[in-house]
Scaffold this motif. Structure first.
Motif, mmCIF file in Angstrom:
data_model
loop_
_atom_site.group_PDB
_atom_site.id
_atom_site.type_symbol
_atom_site.label_atom_id
_atom_site.label_comp_id
_atom_site.label_asym_id
_atom_site.label_seq_id
_atom_site.Cartn_x
_atom_site.Cartn_y
_atom_site.Cartn_z
ATOM 1 N N ALA A 1 0.826 -1.208 0.000
ATOM 2 C CA ALA A 1 0.000 0.000 0.000
ATOM 3 C C ALA A 1 0.859 1.256 0.000
ATOM 4 O O ALA A 1 0.547 2.245 -0.663
ATOM 5 N N SER A 2 1.958 1.212 0.756
ATOM 6 C CA SER A 2 2.878 2.358 0.775
ATOM 7 C C SER A 2 3.519 2.565 -0.600
ATOM 8 O O SER A 2 3.657 3.685 -1.081
ATOM 9 N N LEU A 3 3.895 1.472 -1.237
ATOM 10 C CA LEU A 3 4.460 1.575 -2.585
ATOM 11 C C LEU A 3 3.423 2.083 -3.587
ATOM 12 O O LEU A 3 3.753 2.793 -4.535
ATOM 13 N N LEU A 4 2.159 1.721 -3.370
ATOM 14 C CA LEU A 4 1.100 2.213 -4.246
ATOM 15 C C LEU A 4 0.965 3.729 -4.134
ATOM 16 O O LEU A 4 0.780 4.426 -5.147
ATOM 17 N N GLU A 5 1.052 4.255 -2.928
ATOM 18 C CA GLU A 5 0.991 5.704 -2.739
ATOM 19 C C GLU A 5 2.159 6.396 -3.442
ATOM 20 O O GLU A 5 1.988 7.426 -4.105
ATOM 21 N N GLU A 6 3.341 5.820 -3.289
ATOM 22 C CA GLU A 6 4.506 6.400 -3.968
ATOM 23 C C GLU A 6 4.324 6.379 -5.482
ATOM 24 O O GLU A 6 4.611 7.364 -6.179
ATOM 25 N N ALA A 7 3.875 5.244 -6.003
ATOM 26 C CA ALA A 7 3.707 5.118 -7.453
ATOM 27 C C ALA A 7 2.672 6.111 -7.972
ATOM 28 O O ALA A 7 2.848 6.710 -9.044
ATOM 29 N N THR A 8 1.595 6.306 -7.210
ATOM 30 C CA THR A 8 0.569 7.258 -7.636
ATOM 31 C C THR A 8 1.110 8.673 -7.672
ATOM 32 O O THR A 8 0.845 9.439 -8.613
ATOM 33 N N ASP A 9 1.874 9.047 -6.628
ATOM 34 C CA ASP A 9 2.479 10.389 -6.609
ATOM 35 C C ASP A 9 3.441 10.581 -7.777
ATOM 36 O O ASP A 9 3.443 11.626 -8.439
ATOM 37 N N LEU A 10 4.270 9.572 -8.026
ATOM 38 C CA LEU A 10 5.237 9.682 -9.117
ATOM 39 C C LEU A 10 4.545 9.757 -10.474
ATOM 40 O O LEU A 10 5.007 10.455 -11.385
ATOM 41 N N LEU A 11 3.434 9.062 -10.615
ATOM 42 C CA LEU A 11 2.729 9.064 -11.893
ATOM 43 C C LEU A 11 1.981 10.370 -12.125
ATOM 44 O O LEU A 11 2.075 10.958 -13.213
ATOM 45 N N VAL A 12 1.264 10.834 -11.108
ATOM 46 C CA VAL A 12 0.367 11.977 -11.300
ATOM 47 C C VAL A 12 1.093 13.303 -11.087
ATOM 48 O O VAL A 12 0.969 14.226 -11.909
ATOM 49 N N LEU A 13 1.855 13.412 -9.999
ATOM 50 C CA LEU A 13 2.470 14.687 -9.650
ATOM 51 C C LEU A 13 3.805 14.913 -10.342
ATOM 52 O O LEU A 13 4.036 15.965 -10.931
ATOM 53 N N HIS A 14 4.683 13.937 -10.263
ATOM 54 C CA HIS A 14 6.049 14.123 -10.779
ATOM 55 C C HIS A 14 6.210 13.672 -12.229
ATOM 56 O O HIS A 14 7.248 13.952 -12.843
ATOM 57 N N ARG A 15 5.217 12.962 -12.740
ATOM 58 C CA ARG A 15 5.272 12.478 -14.137
ATOM 59 C C ARG A 15 6.530 11.655 -14.398
ATOM 60 O O ARG A 15 7.080 11.636 -15.495
ATOM 61 N N ASP A 16 6.989 10.960 -13.379
ATOM 62 C CA ASP A 16 8.145 10.077 -13.491
ATOM 63 C C ASP A 16 7.619 8.656 -13.678
ATOM 64 O O ASP A 16 7.437 7.905 -12.725
ATOM 65 N N PHE A 17 7.372 8.291 -14.914
ATOM 66 C CA PHE A 17 6.687 7.033 -15.203
ATOM 67 C C PHE A 17 7.568 5.826 -14.934
ATOM 68 O O PHE A 17 7.079 4.790 -14.498
#
Length: 310
Positions: A32-48
């Protein structure tokens, strides 16, 4: 959302979580913690790429599909977290234009296509339909829809309709589409009738398009044959005109006195060759005079007269 510490983390880090607190976390909580990180990186930082790494780490920590059943009360939450990680991973791959890797990537974490979550299957159908590669989902969708366990899911009827409209009908698989609709118990009679009518209309449009395509091909073939047929006729006409022109020229040549023509050419050559202004004319004149004298002496020998006697 992750904390400021996670936001300041380098995007290419292989282990985004570290420390004794993280090590003590359970697998679902870590995922779940990794999911939060992945969501932030995808939506906010655009680091796919980094978002995809987090999704892979989270799915790897949860293990293969079916292992969640042994976790008891955490089975449902683990399955949901894994499904969400896969959704984010699909979006990251699509953003990097690596949509061809989506299905193989998913099958790393789900042993068979039948085990794919309904939300993941829906996203895959929409993705491959958008990139105009619906045939990729042909076998996967058929296997998922024919699975007995999936037929009891509430999303089954909507997924069947989506698979019908986005995969089967664009590929012209009308028989399989009709078979799926008639054998689906999740659809009532009105829904089945509406889908069967859609299949019939799509089949009629498909037949009309094929007829139009065949007519266009026949017209192109006729035009090509007409052009190829007209080409030899034009060539034959050009050859006929050329033959007539050559015949006329040859007839004019026959009327020309060749001896006079050759003499005129020879005299012209002599005039050009014997030009006094030309330095090469004197040796030629000398040789010509010598040859003329020799020929004259050979033809007309000198007359020998007897000596005069006084």
């Amino acid at each position: 959302m992750r904390s400021e510490l996670a936001a300041a983390e380098p995007s290419g880090a292989a282990e985004p979580l570290a420390g004794p607190l993280v090590a003590a976390m359970s697998a679902p909580a870590r995922a779940a913690s990794l999911l939060e990180e992945a969501t932030d990186l995808l939506v906010l930082h655009r680091d796919f790429a980094a978002a995809l790494e987090r999704c892979e780490a989270g799915c790897g920590s949860l293990g293969p599909a079916g292992a969640e059943a042994e976790a008891g009360a955490e089975a449902g939450s683990s399955a949901e977290v894994k499904c969400s990680l896969c959704v984010v991973g699909i979006q990251a791959l699509a953003e990097m234009n690596r949509w061809r890797e989506v299905l193989p990537w998913l099958l790393q974490y789900y042993e068979a296509p039948e085990q794919l979550p309904a939300k993941v299957l829906e996203l895959c159908i929409l993705l491959y339909s958008k990139v105009r590669e619906p045939q990729v989902m042909l076998e996967v969708g058929s296997s998922w829809l024919r699975d007995i366990t999936n037929k009891s899911l509430p999303e089954y009827s909507s997924l069947l309709e989506l698979y019908l409209l986005r995969v089967l009908l664009p590929l012209g698989q009308f028989e399989e589409a009709e078979e799926l609709v008639r054998g689906c118990e999740a659809l009532d009679s009105a829904q089945q009738l509406a889908l069967l009518r859609t299949i019939c209309e799509s089949q009629c449009q498909w037949s009309q398009q094929e007829e139009m395509h065949s007519v266009a091909e026949e017209q192109q073939g006729t035009t090509r044959e007409a052009v190829l047929g007209a080409l030899p006729q034009k060539l034959l006409a050009m050859l006929t005109l050329l033959r007539r022109a050559l015949t006329s020229i040859s007839s004019h040549f026959y009327l020309i006195p060749y001896k006079k023509m050759l003499l005129a050419v020879f005299m012209l050559y002599l005039v050009v060759r014997l030009d006094p202004a030309s330095p090469t004319s004197l040796p030629f004149l000398y040789r010509l005079v010598q040859l003329f004298r020799q020929a004259w002496a050979a033809v007309f020998p000198p007359v020998r007269r007897p000596p005069v006697q006084d």
